[in-house]
Design a protein around this motif. Structure first.
Motif, short mmCIF file in Angstrom:
data_model
loop_
_atom_site.label_atom_id
_atom_site.label_comp_id
_atom_site.label_asym_id
_atom_site.label_seq_id
_atom_site.Cartn_x
_atom_site.Cartn_y
_atom_site.Cartn_z
N MET A 1 0.83 -1.21 0.00
CA MET A 1 0.00 0.00 0.00
C MET A 1 0.86 1.26 0.00
SD MET A 1 -3.26 -0.91 2.39
CE MET A 1 -4.04 0.67 2.07
N LYS A 2 1.98 1.24 0.73
CA LYS A 2 2.81 2.45 0.77
C LYS A 2 3.38 2.76 -0.60
CE LYS A 2 7.18 0.45 2.31
NZ LYS A 2 8.34 1.07 1.79
N HIS A 3 3.69 1.71 -1.37
CA HIS A 3 4.17 1.94 -2.72
C HIS A 3 3.03 2.45 -3.62
CE1 HIS A 3 8.11 0.42 -1.88
NE2 HIS A 3 7.62 -0.73 -1.46
N GLY A 4 1.84 1.92 -3.41
CA GLY A 4 0.69 2.35 -4.20
C GLY A 4 0.31 3.79 -3.94
N MET A 5 0.59 4.27 -2.74
CA MET A 5 0.26 5.66 -2.40
C MET A 5 1.50 6.55 -2.43
SD MET A 5 -2.71 5.32 0.51
CE MET A 5 -3.20 7.06 0.40
N ASP A 6 2.65 5.98 -2.77
CA ASP A 6 3.91 6.71 -2.85
C ASP A 6 4.22 7.42 -1.54
OD1 ASP A 6 6.25 7.50 -4.07
OD2 ASP A 6 5.37 9.36 -4.86
N MET A 7 4.24 6.64 -0.45
CA MET A 7 4.57 7.21 0.86
C MET A 7 5.32 6.18 1.68
SD MET A 7 0.79 7.27 2.69
CE MET A 7 0.36 8.71 1.79
N ASN A 8 5.88 6.63 2.80
CA ASN A 8 6.61 5.70 3.66
C ASN A 8 5.67 5.08 4.70
OD1 ASN A 8 6.51 7.36 6.04
ND2 ASN A 8 8.20 8.58 5.22
N VAL A 9 6.21 4.15 5.48
CA VAL A 9 5.39 3.41 6.45
C VAL A 9 4.81 4.34 7.50
CG1 VAL A 9 5.49 1.61 8.23
CG2 VAL A 9 6.66 1.26 6.07
N THR A 10 5.56 5.32 7.94
CA THR A 10 5.07 6.25 8.96
C THR A 10 3.92 7.10 8.41
OG1 THR A 10 7.28 6.34 9.93
CG2 THR A 10 5.75 8.04 10.62
N ASP A 11 4.04 7.55 7.17
CA ASP A 11 2.96 8.29 6.54
C ASP A 11 1.68 7.46 6.51
OD1 ASP A 11 4.95 10.16 6.03
OD2 ASP A 11 4.96 9.86 3.86
N LEU A 12 1.83 6.21 6.08
CA LEU A 12 0.67 5.33 5.98
C LEU A 12 0.08 5.05 7.37
CD1 LEU A 12 -1.06 3.81 3.95
CD2 LEU A 12 0.49 1.87 4.19
N ALA A 13 0.93 4.89 8.38
CA ALA A 13 0.43 4.66 9.75
C ALA A 13 -0.36 5.87 10.24
CB ALA A 13 1.60 4.36 10.68
N ALA A 14 0.09 7.06 9.89
CA ALA A 14 -0.65 8.27 10.27
C ALA A 14 -2.01 8.30 9.60
CB ALA A 14 0.16 9.53 9.91
N LEU A 15 -2.06 7.97 8.31
CA LEU A 15 -3.35 7.93 7.61
C LEU A 15 -4.27 6.86 8.20
CD1 LEU A 15 -2.50 8.42 3.83
CD2 LEU A 15 -3.15 10.12 5.53
N ARG A 16 -3.69 5.71 8.55
CA ARG A 16 -4.50 4.64 9.15
C ARG A 16 -5.08 5.11 10.49
NH1 ARG A 16 -1.08 0.50 8.60
NH2 ARG A 16 -0.19 0.78 10.65
N LEU A 17 -4.29 5.82 11.28
CA LEU A 17 -4.79 6.37 12.54
C LEU A 17 -5.94 7.33 12.28
CD1 LEU A 17 -4.66 6.93 15.61
CD2 LEU A 17 -3.00 8.75 15.06
N LEU A 18 -5.79 8.20 11.31
CA LEU A 18 -6.85 9.16 10.99
C LEU A 18 -8.13 8.44 10.56
CD1 LEU A 18 -4.71 11.84 9.18
CD2 LEU A 18 -5.90 12.12 11.36
N ILE A 19 -7.99 7.38 9.78
CA ILE A 19 -9.16 6.61 9.34
C ILE A 19 -9.82 5.93 10.52
CG2 ILE A 19 -9.85 4.55 8.03
CD1 ILE A 19 -7.83 5.55 5.86
N MET A 20 -9.03 5.32 11.40
CA MET A 20 -9.60 4.64 12.58
C MET A 20 -10.34 5.64 13.47
SD MET A 20 -6.65 1.81 13.62
CE MET A 20 -5.73 3.02 14.51
N ARG A 21 -9.70 6.77 13.73
CA ARG A 21 -10.33 7.76 14.62
C ARG A 21 -11.55 8.40 13.96
NH1 ARG A 21 -6.41 9.17 18.62
NH2 ARG A 21 -5.65 7.13 19.27
N GLU A 22 -11.51 8.57 12.65
CA GLU A 22 -12.66 9.10 11.93
C GLU A 22 -13.85 8.15 12.09
OE1 GLU A 22 -13.11 9.19 7.36
OE2 GLU A 22 -12.27 11.15 7.88
N ASP A 23 -13.59 6.85 11.99
CA ASP A 23 -14.64 5.85 12.19
C ASP A 23 -15.24 5.95 13.59
OD1 ASP A 23 -14.40 4.80 9.64
OD2 ASP A 23 -13.21 3.06 10.27
#
Length: 154
Positions: free
Chosen positions: A34-56
């Motif tokens: 997924m990080k390659h698909g979104m062109d970001m590093n693991v920390t970036d993706l973890a931050a987005l995942r946190l935002l998605i979880m908290r948004e839910d």
């Protein structure tokens, strides 16, 4: 408990721990793709995942929340947020109740990209667990929650 019962219990616990390990490995590989698909590093993706979880959960996320969750400095968090904002993945806005603070929101672009990359896997996971009974799913949820708490008690 007899020796045979203890041995069977130990075997069952070890089998479950191996399954948790295998799940962790599969999750790491999924995150890597997924990080390659979104062109970001693991920390970036973890931050987005946190935002998605908290948004839910309907919970606002501050930069300090992100720093604590990722266990990175506030300076690193600022750099991370600057990078995500420049890529149109997040926006920062005033906190709704604390005028001194800011909150971080996903953009529609980031949400769409995340779910575009994750939707196939989400469908596969739903199909994989669809045959389990409600009781089995509740037990699995308890096991995973307990395991997550053991791995990350903070």
């Amino acid at each position: 408990m007899s020796d045979a019962d203890r041995d069977a219990r130990d075997d069952a616990v070890l089998a479950l721990l191996r399954a948790v390990r295998d799940f962790g490995d599969a999750h790491d590989r999924m995150t890597g793709s997924m990080k390659h698909g979104m062109d970001m590093n693991v920390t970036d993706l973890a931050a987005l995942r946190l935002l998605i979880m908290r948004e839910d959960q309907g919970v606002a996320v501050t930069p300090a929340d992100i720093a604590r969750h990722l266990r990175i400095s506030t300076a690193s968090t600022t750099t991370l947020l600057d990078r995500l904002e420049a890529a149109d993945h997040i926006v920062r806005a005033p906190h709704p109740t604390d005028r001194r603070a800011r909150v971080v929101h996903l953009t529609d672009h980031a949400r769409a990209e995340f779910f575009r990359l994750f939707s196939t896997r989400l469908t596969a996971m739903r199909e994989a667990i669809g045959g389990f009974s409600d009781e089995e799913l509740r037990a699995a949820t308890r096991v995973l929650d307990a395991t997550a708490s053991a791995l990350d008690p903070d």
